[in-house]
Motif scaffolding. Structure first.
Motif, PDB file in Angstrom:
ATOM      1  N   THR A  34      91.997  85.427  23.486  1.00 17.92           N
ATOM      2  CA  THR A  34      91.846  86.544  23.122  1.00 17.92           C
ATOM      3  C   THR A  34      92.941  87.459  22.780  1.00 17.92           C
ATOM      4  OG1 THR A  34      91.523  87.481  25.286  1.00 17.92           O
ATOM      5  CG2 THR A  34      89.450  86.840  24.355  1.00 17.92           C
ATOM      6  N   ILE A  35      92.656  88.637  21.736  1.00 20.65           N
ATOM      7  CA  ILE A  35      93.557  89.725  21.908  1.00 20.65           C
ATOM      8  C   ILE A  35      93.133  90.746  21.709  1.00 20.65           C
ATOM      9  CG2 ILE A  35      95.177  90.573  20.078  1.00 20.65           C
ATOM     10  CD1 ILE A  35      96.063  87.968  19.084  1.00 20.65           C
ATOM     11  N   GLN A  36      93.435  91.632  22.830  1.00 24.73           N
ATOM     12  CA  GLN A  36      92.780  92.969  22.849  1.00 24.73           C
ATOM     13  C   GLN A  36      93.976  94.092  22.745  1.00 24.73           C
ATOM     14  OE1 GLN A  36      91.434  92.590  27.145  1.00 24.73           O
ATOM     15  NE2 GLN A  36      89.459  92.728  26.233  1.00 24.73           N
ATOM     16  N   LEU A  37      93.544  95.012  21.582  1.00 23.97           N
ATOM     17  CA  LEU A  37      94.158  96.173  21.351  1.00 23.97           C
ATOM     18  C   LEU A  37      93.871  97.388  22.367  1.00 23.97           C
ATOM     19  CD1 LEU A  37      93.995  96.088  17.562  1.00 23.97           C
ATOM     20  CD2 LEU A  37      95.571  94.990  18.905  1.00 23.97           C
ATOM     21  N   LEU A  38      94.869  97.630  23.222  1.00 22.85           N
ATOM     22  CA  LEU A  38      94.590  98.793  24.227  1.00 22.85           C
ATOM     23  C   LEU A  38      95.095 100.023  23.585  1.00 22.85           C
ATOM     24  CD1 LEU A  38      95.313  96.814  27.596  1.00 22.85           C
ATOM     25  CD2 LEU A  38      93.272  96.840  26.350  1.00 22.85           C
ATOM     26  N   MET A  39      94.105 100.813  22.824  1.00 22.06           N
ATOM     27  CA  MET A  39      94.751 101.933  22.362  1.00 22.06           C
ATOM     28  C   MET A  39      95.373 102.892  23.500  1.00 22.06           C
ATOM     29  SD  MET A  39      91.908 102.435  19.404  1.00 22.06           S
ATOM     30  CE  MET A  39      90.528 102.610  20.804  1.00 22.06           C
ATOM     31  N   ASP A  40      96.469 103.561  23.250  1.00 24.62           N
ATOM     32  CA  ASP A  40      97.245 104.655  23.872  1.00 24.62           C
ATOM     33  C   ASP A  40      97.404 105.596  22.945  1.00 24.62           C
ATOM     34  OD1 ASP A  40      99.318 103.227  22.923  1.00 24.62           O
ATOM     35  OD2 ASP A  40     100.216 102.938  25.013  1.00 24.62           O
ATOM     36  N   PRO A  97      85.407  79.771  22.120  1.00 13.37           N
ATOM     37  CA  PRO A  97      84.302  78.905  21.361  1.00 13.37           C
ATOM     38  C   PRO A  97      83.689  79.540  20.149  1.00 13.37           C
ATOM     39  CG  PRO A  97      83.858  79.901  23.817  1.00 13.37           C
ATOM     40  CD  PRO A  97      85.158  80.359  23.437  1.00 13.37           C
ATOM     41  N   ALA A  98      83.965  81.055  19.869  1.00 13.16           N
ATOM     42  CA  ALA A  98      83.499  81.714  18.906  1.00 13.16           C
ATOM     43  C   ALA A  98      84.204  81.110  17.454  1.00 13.16           C
ATOM     44  CB  ALA A  98      83.383  82.971  18.729  1.00 13.16           C
ATOM     45  N   GLY A 101      83.122  75.241  15.913  1.00  8.91           N
ATOM     46  CA  GLY A 101      81.367  74.856  15.460  1.00  8.91           C
ATOM     47  C   GLY A 101      81.146  75.406  14.158  1.00  8.91           C
ATOM     48  N   ASP A 102      80.046  75.259  13.804  1.00  8.31           N
ATOM     49  CA  ASP A 102      79.319  75.719  12.495  1.00  8.31           C
ATOM     50  C   ASP A 102      78.417  77.047  12.466  1.00  8.31           C
ATOM     51  OD1 ASP A 102      79.346  75.161   9.719  1.00  8.31           O
ATOM     52  OD2 ASP A 102      77.337  74.451   9.964  1.00  8.31           O
ATOM     53  N   ALA A 103      78.466  77.721  13.647  1.00  7.77           N
ATOM     54  CA  ALA A 103      77.707  78.953  13.570  1.00  7.77           C
ATOM     55  C   ALA A 103      78.599  79.979  12.561  1.00  7.77           C
ATOM     56  CB  ALA A 103      77.861  79.563  15.003  1.00  7.77           C
ATOM     57  N   PHE A 104      77.184  80.799  11.956  1.00  2.14           N
ATOM     58  CA  PHE A 104      77.825  81.703  10.897  1.00  2.14           C
ATOM     59  C   PHE A 104      79.055  82.559  11.433  1.00  2.14           C
ATOM     60  CE2 PHE A 104      77.401  85.618   8.367  1.00  2.14           C
ATOM     61  CZ  PHE A 104      77.450  85.163   7.107  1.00  2.14           C
ATOM     62  N   THR A 105      79.185  82.988  12.472  1.00  2.00           N
ATOM     63  CA  THR A 105      80.321  83.884  13.154  1.00  2.00           C
ATOM     64  C   THR A 105      81.572  83.105  12.829  1.00  2.00           C
ATOM     65  OG1 THR A 105      79.082  85.315  14.713  1.00  2.00           O
ATOM     66  CG2 THR A 105      81.570  85.079  15.052  1.00  2.00           C
ATOM     67  N   SER A 106      81.513  81.746  13.370  1.00  2.00           N
ATOM     68  CA  SER A 106      82.843  80.969  13.155  1.00  2.00           C
ATOM     69  C   SER A 106      83.277  80.830  11.658  1.00  2.00           C
ATOM     70  CB  SER A 106      82.361  79.356  13.860  1.00  2.00           C
ATOM     71  OG  SER A 106      83.504  78.589  13.639  1.00  2.00           O
ATOM     72  N   ARG A 107      82.150  80.582  10.769  1.00  2.00           N
ATOM     73  CA  ARG A 107      82.378  80.350   9.376  1.00  2.00           C
ATOM     74  C   ARG A 107      82.991  81.545   8.913  1.00  2.00           C
ATOM     75  NH1 ARG A 107      77.016  78.221   8.920  1.00  2.00           N
ATOM     76  NH2 ARG A 107      76.566  79.890   7.438  1.00  2.00           N
ATOM     77  N   VAL A 108      82.266  82.730   9.063  1.00  2.00           N
ATOM     78  CA  VAL A 108      83.172  83.874   8.633  1.00  2.00           C
ATOM     79  C   VAL A 108      84.345  84.088   8.839  1.00  2.00           C
ATOM     80  CG1 VAL A 108      82.678  86.597   8.765  1.00  2.00           C
ATOM     81  CG2 VAL A 108      80.603  85.097   8.417  1.00  2.00           C
ATOM     82  N   LEU A 149      90.298  87.659  18.221  1.00  2.00           N
ATOM     83  CA  LEU A 149      91.756  87.531  17.897  1.00  2.00           C
ATOM     84  C   LEU A 149      91.938  88.444  16.563  1.00  2.00           C
ATOM     85  CD1 LEU A 149      92.098  83.615  17.957  1.00  2.00           C
ATOM     86  CD2 LEU A 149      92.766  85.324  19.535  1.00  2.00           C
ATOM     87  N   PRO A 150      91.837  89.592  16.840  1.00  2.00           N
ATOM     88  CA  PRO A 150      92.162  90.587  16.061  1.00  2.00           C
ATOM     89  C   PRO A 150      93.832  90.306  15.684  1.00  2.00           C
ATOM     90  CG  PRO A 150      91.723  92.019  18.039  1.00  2.00           C
ATOM     91  CD  PRO A 150      91.454  90.406  18.010  1.00  2.00           C
ATOM     92  N   LEU A 151      94.260  90.793  14.463  1.00  2.00           N
ATOM     93  CA  LEU A 151      95.697  90.753  13.735  1.00  2.00           C
ATOM     94  C   LEU A 151      95.703  89.183  13.393  1.00  2.00           C
ATOM     95  CD1 LEU A 151      97.559  92.879  16.490  1.00  2.00           C
ATOM     96  CD2 LEU A 151      96.697  93.510  14.260  1.00  2.00           C
ATOM     97  N   LEU A 152      95.511  88.377  14.187  1.00  2.00           N
ATOM     98  CA  LEU A 152      95.647  86.637  13.866  1.00  2.00           C
ATOM     99  C   LEU A 152      94.521  86.633  12.911  1.00  2.00           C
ATOM    100  CD1 LEU A 152      96.527  85.136  17.023  1.00  2.00           C
ATOM    101  CD2 LEU A 152      97.919  85.619  15.515  1.00  2.00           C
ATOM    102  N   ILE A 153      93.297  86.836  13.374  1.00  2.00           N
ATOM    103  CA  ILE A 153      92.086  86.673  12.262  1.00  2.00           C
ATOM    104  C   ILE A 153      91.999  88.139  11.736  1.00  2.00           C
ATOM    105  CG2 ILE A 153      89.647  86.255  11.802  1.00  2.00           C
ATOM    106  CD1 ILE A 153      89.968  83.972  14.278  1.00  2.00           C
ATOM    107  N   PRO A 154      92.425  88.642  10.572  1.00  2.00           N
ATOM    108  CA  PRO A 154      92.520  89.928  10.152  1.00  2.00           C
ATOM    109  C   PRO A 154      91.257  90.782   9.728  1.00  2.00           C
ATOM    110  CG  PRO A 154      92.842  88.418   8.250  1.00  2.00           C
ATOM    111  CD  PRO A 154      92.632  87.595   9.582  1.00  2.00           C
ATOM    112  N   CYS A 155      90.459  90.916  10.700  1.00  2.00           N
ATOM    113  CA  CYS A 155      89.191  91.650  10.534  1.00  2.00           C
ATOM    114  C   CYS A 155      89.514  93.112   9.946  1.00  2.00           C
ATOM    115  CB  CYS A 155      88.313  91.841  11.462  1.00  2.00           C
ATOM    116  SG  CYS A 155      89.226  92.411  13.181  1.00  2.00           S
ATOM    117  N   HIS A 156      90.671  93.641  10.079  1.00  2.00           N
ATOM    118  CA  HIS A 156      91.010  95.016   9.558  1.00  2.00           C
ATOM    119  C   HIS A 156      91.087  94.999   8.064  1.00  2.00           C
ATOM    120  CE1 HIS A 156      95.050  92.778  10.078  1.00  2.00           C
ATOM    121  NE2 HIS A 156      95.195  93.576   9.047  1.00  2.00           N
ATOM    122  N   ARG A 157      91.221  93.805   7.451  1.00  2.00           N
ATOM    123  CA  ARG A 157      90.907  93.763   5.895  1.00  2.00           C
ATOM    124  C   ARG A 157      89.852  93.628   5.289  1.00  2.00           C
ATOM    125  NH1 ARG A 157      95.523  88.645   6.276  1.00  2.00           N
ATOM    126  NH2 ARG A 157      97.090  90.010   6.966  1.00  2.00           N
TER     127      ARG A 157
END
Length: 190
Positions: A34-40, A97-98, A101-108, A149-157
């Motif tokens: 995991t990666i967690q962004l701890l906003m300060d 684990p997310a 496998g072939d779960a939709f979350t993993s595919r996305v 894994l935000p930043l590595l998997i770029p959900c901000h995009r």
């Protein structure tokens, strides 16, 4: 900090100081969990301008970092200093684990990682189509919320079809999402 994951690996958590504030990375010898962004403080409000493109380890404890955690730190250093270069860098291994496998979350998440490069954005709808289910727009939003894994998997995009950036970190990190998008676009012009 050590704890057992469902796969019985030994995790280590390290803290980094970054332009976004403190980041915690947890992982084991197999990969990053995991990666967690701890906003300060918002990036624009930081007083230490020298850190706007730097990343350094805050808690360098007695235990040795695994090669995958070290690899993740180096990838983040490159991202914050020269984001356009990370497309040429290998990512650290992932061990969550997310992401398997072939779960939709993993595919996305895998589709996002593979197809949306630095400086690009994609709408929730287009990402749902690319992941194989054009009607699953809301499920794509759920996958973004569960991204370990935000930043590595770029959900901000991932943005709305209207071009609005949308929420990040449940709405608490909207300013970080905007900063990340601007960071990627502005630096790519060099």
């Amino acid at each position: 900090m050590k704890r057992r994951s469902p796969s019985w690996c030994t995790q280590r958590t390290i803290s980094l100081k970054s332009p976004l504030g403190q980041i915690q990375i947890s992982g084991c010898k197999i990969g990053v969990h995991t990666i967690q962004l701890l906003m300060d403080v918002a990036p624009a409000e930081r007083s230490d301008n020298a850190s706007l493109s730097s990343v350094f380890i805050v808690n360098d404890g007695q235990e040795e970092m695994s090669p995958e955690l070290r690899h993740c730190v180096e990838w983040l250093r490159a991202y914050f200093s020269k984001p356009w270069t990370v497309g040429r860098l290998p990512l650290p291994a992932f061990h969550h684990p997310a992401l398997h496998g072939d779960a939709f979350t993993s595919r996305v998440l895998q589709t996002l990682l593979r197809e949306v490069k630095v400086g690009e954005t994609v709408s929730y709808k287009v990402l749902a189509e690319k992941a194989g289910n054009p009607k699953a727009v809301r499920a794509v939003g759920g996958a973004m919320r569960r991204n370990p894994l935000p930043l590595l998997i770029p959900c901000h995009r991932v943005i709305h079809g209207s071009g609005q950036t949308g929420a990040y970190m449940g709405g608490r990190g909207d300013h970080l999402k905007q900063w990340l998008l601007n960071h990627e676009k502005a630096k790519g012009e060099d």
